[in-house]
Design an enzyme around this catalytic site. Sequence first.
Site, mmCIF file in Angstrom:
data_model
loop_
_atom_site.group_PDB
_atom_site.id
_atom_site.type_symbol
_atom_site.label_atom_id
_atom_site.label_comp_id
_atom_site.label_asym_id
_atom_site.label_seq_id
_atom_site.Cartn_x
_atom_site.Cartn_y
_atom_site.Cartn_z
ATOM 1 C CD GLU A 16 -2.874 -0.971 2.621
ATOM 2 O OE1 GLU A 16 -2.995 0.146 2.800
ATOM 3 O OE2 GLU A 16 -1.910 -2.452 3.365
ATOM 4 N NE ARG A 36 5.255 -7.735 11.605
ATOM 5 C CZ ARG A 36 4.873 -6.959 11.374
ATOM 6 N NH1 ARG A 36 3.357 -6.218 11.296
ATOM 7 N NH2 ARG A 36 5.443 -5.386 11.907
ATOM 8 C CE LYS A 87 3.190 0.187 4.959
ATOM 9 N NZ LYS A 87 2.224 0.668 3.526
#
Length: 581
Positions: free
Chosen positions: A44, A284, A294
């Site tokens: 994204e 992850r 983020k």
Amino acid sequence: MAERPDSNFLRAIIDRDLAAGTYASRTDPQGERLPAVITRFPPEPNGYPHIGHAKSIWVNFGLAQRYGGRCHLRFDDTNPVKEDREYVDAIIDAVRWLGFSWESPTRDGATRAYLYYASDYFDRIYAFAEALIECRAAYVDSQSAEQIAATRGSFLEAGIASPYRDRTSEENLALFRAMRAGKYCDGEHVLRARIDMGAPNMVLRDPVLYRIRHAWHYRTGDAWCIYPMYDFAHCISDAIESITHSVATLEFENSRPLYDWILGRLRDTGALRDPLPHQYEFARLNLTHTITSKRKLLQLVTEKRVDGWDDPRMPTIAGIRRRGYTPESVLLFCERIGVAKTDGWIDMSVLEGAVRDDLDGRADRASAVLDPLRLILDNYPEGHGETCTAPRHPKHPERGVRVFSLSRELWIEREDFTDDPPKGYFRLFPGNKVRLRHGYVIECTGAEKDASGNVIAVHANYLPDTKSGTPGADSIKARGSIHWVSVPHAFMGEVRLYDRLFIESNPAAGEQGMMVALNPGSKRVITACLEAGLREAAPEERFQFERHGYFVADRFDSSPGKPVFNRIVELRTGRTAGPSV
């Protein structure tokens, strides 16, 4: 880069699909056979990519390379409020810097770029939404966001169905088209999937598929005022691009049933056909002493706790690059940690070790004095100087030698002298002999102090027949060896000493938040005395400053004849390792 044997369970899944021919017979609209393995990296564009994204890039592009397939770079840009072209450019730069490409050869020998945006598909995604409405798999809900949240229930009790859940397909289509036409305000209506308000998986309790958002999109402008939710657009984009293996991190595991439900219902309507993509999850990257959210990284930037997204202390790929890490070192780190099925923690020392191991063989050596103290060789002729040589790299004689000057006055490290030596101290103190690296053996005779008792200069005599590389140089033994730079020949340059941004192993933990865990000593700017040859260092040229660590000429702030050096990593660390997998 080769991976460790058995380090990647995803390969076993792909091997199984290849053996079964799951995706073997597919063709594109032009009739060309599609690869049996097509992956994608789907960020994204709402922030700069970080070290966790580097692992995902390595996984997705690496799998495609291994199986002769291709990997698409796709921007899942469905939220115009948070997305920006700057972030798109940063992601493209990161993938290229790591050495991967989204370009693949075509049947006619040309090259095609498989670079996509979810916004490319807005018309098709909208049509798919109407298809779900027509088969009563989706409905327009006129509750507020707060009402929807309050009626979703909990893990212990079912949710409450919306009073608008049983609108007819005709009513829903009319409302949805009016939403598309801009007749309603933000939040006035949403489109929801009709699944199961009692589902144990909360994701399946009639999730929102579309929301109204009168916002400017960086690619489509004001062409749209409704935007698909990520979970809706993502799986459809995978299907449109004929992705075979949709590889995601474990936080998307709960969303996999929704991924399958959306694609399955669209297949039932005839909008899609088998074989459909399937999602697989891997662990992850949780790295100690840093943040990979983020949102929190943006907070560090906006509150000016760091000097931008590419601050060398940031875990962003831009920051890591500016710090001086090489793409090879990042890929080596990814190889070493492998691909796991469960989340765990990787200590920062593993990443630091990877860059040390990579730079050990590639970085030329140089001398730098970071905390200078003047050393005067009293018996060395005033005004005289001579050249000394040293290999550019001790393990690569083919790289040649570097030449530098020795004079009567030298800069040495302040820690290399004491007049009260502890046991085991082999550097300069009155009466002790040490070797100047690549120079002479010297004997310390004393020191000068100021009125406060601080040492301001050290005095010594050099022993003329002991110069390194000359016959008889080892006739006098010296237990210690120190590095130095000639005072009249030194290049005085800016050096930035970077350390870990956070002092806590898990800075996100605790009630006070990450700001209290910031390391106040994470950046220190000094003027150092550098070997004259370093003046010509090019941006991003890396060196080992002997004894101090690896340094790089800053890619932006360095200029011809005036490099600025960033410390990449110290030569070794005495830190205690934190939790790791």
